[in-house]
Design an enzyme around this catalytic site. Structure first.
Site, mmCIF file in Angstrom:
data_model
loop_
_atom_site.group_PDB
_atom_site.id
_atom_site.type_symbol
_atom_site.label_atom_id
_atom_site.label_comp_id
_atom_site.label_asym_id
_atom_site.label_seq_id
_atom_site.Cartn_x
_atom_site.Cartn_y
_atom_site.Cartn_z
ATOM 1 N N ASP A 83 57.699 32.624 12.596
ATOM 2 C CA ASP A 83 58.430 31.373 12.461
ATOM 3 C C ASP A 83 58.287 30.785 11.059
ATOM 4 O OD1 ASP A 83 59.338 31.551 15.021
ATOM 5 O OD2 ASP A 83 57.918 30.095 15.858
ATOM 6 N N GLY A 84 57.128 30.968 10.435
ATOM 7 C CA GLY A 84 56.932 30.450 9.086
ATOM 8 C C GLY A 84 57.902 31.068 8.094
ATOM 9 N N ARG A 168 40.326 11.345 5.184
ATOM 10 C CA ARG A 168 40.184 9.897 5.136
ATOM 11 C C ARG A 168 41.421 9.286 5.779
ATOM 12 N NH1 ARG A 168 41.565 11.172 -0.287
ATOM 13 N NH2 ARG A 168 43.635 10.380 -0.825
#
Length: 307
Positions: A83-84, A168
């Site tokens: 799929d990539g 973060r």
């Protein structure tokens, strides 16, 4: 194998998945590429091989073209990979209106609808014009900084806002069609098309959407609240995402996890539907629900083994 009917396509392009870290093509992928090339040539259809794929096949010639140019010269492009690989080719061909079909040599194969062992049967039927066609719309994302556009890309699956290489929280403000939605502190935000609803958005708890829907899903990534949930909005909506001070010094917007755009504090990431859809072809037997059963293991039963 005899061709009883006339092929439906006149010129077919062929692209193979390459290693992420090298130009080499995996031997298993190369075997399928050779099978596809032989099938197309046996049908007496003109075959154009993408340049790097041609080198892997040791068949480079003046007729080979770059991946970006396949849409100018072909009326069908066959992608051998996962799929990539199909996502990458889909972005390259965005706007060309050339249909694409995938031969699955990846792990999941939600988009690549032909299995390697079915090249001689199912792919042949597609070349004869016996196929299912689906239009999949893409998302377009562009970054505005100080009133000027800084970068732009398209995505077939999703656009993901994330903090980059550091773990973060980001401060994100979301507006849809000019209407304020929320401010949020989270690890990021996934904006997915129906095609991408079975990819990263699904892993983050988003809904599965049928490819025919004109809708976009917005999935927060680990939001710092107990009430934030995925939100589905109309596919023609424009989303504006502003990066707050908590995003210092930079964040990123990733298109299909393959193209990355840098984001700074007070940047606005605009996301809207790309005007031209990508047409994906599948064998006649293809069913979205069948793909969900096989790829997502819907057919398994509790307490049953081998069922």
């Amino acid at each position: 194998m005899e061709w009883i009917e006339e092929p439906s396509f006149q010129r077919v392009g062929l692209v193979a998945r390459r290693s992420r870290y090298a130009e080499a093509v995996d031997p298993a992928v190369l075997d399928s590429v050779r099978d596809v090339a032989a099938l197309v040539e046996e049908a007496e259809i003109e075959l154009l091989v993408e340049q790097k794929t041609a080198r892997a096949l040791d068949r480079s010639s003046d007729s080979d073209v770059s991946r970006a140019d396949l849409g100018k010269h072909c009326d069908l492009v066959i992608v051998v990979g996962g799929d990539g690989s199909l996502l990458g080719v889909g972005r390259e061909l965005a706007g060309s209106r050339v249909p694409v079909i995938g031969v699955n040599r990846g792990a999941l194969g939600f988009l690549a609808g032909v299995a390697p062992e079915e090249i001689a049967t199912q792919l042949k039927q597609v070349l004869l014009g016996k196929y299912v066609a689906e239009d999949h719309f893409l998302l377009e994302a562009w970054v505005e900084r100080d009133g000027e556009e800084r970068s732009r890309s398209v995505a077939l699956n999703d656009v993901v806002v994330h903090p980059g290489s550091m773990a973060r929280m980001l401060e994100i403000s979301l507006t849809i069609d000019g209407q304020y939605v929320y401010d949020q502190r989270s690890d990021g935000l996934i904006v997915a098309s129906p095609t991408g609803s079975t990819a990263y958005a699904l892993s983050a708890g988003g809904p599965i959407m049928h490819p025919s829907l004109n809708a976009v899903v917005i999935v927060p990534m680990f939001p710092h609240t107990l009430t934030s949930r995925p939100l589905v909005v109309g596919g023609d909506s424009q989303l504006d995402i502003r990066i707050g001070a908590q995003g210092y010094p930079t964040a990123e917007a990733s298109c299909d996890s393959q193209v990355h755009q840098a984001l700074e504090v007070d940047d606005v990431l605009h996301i809207a539907k790309y005007p031209v859809p990508l047409k994906l072809l599948y064998p006649l037997e293809h069913s979205f629900y069948g793909a969900c059963r096989s790829k997502l293991d819907w057919a398994s039963r509790l307490g049953k083994t081998g069922a």
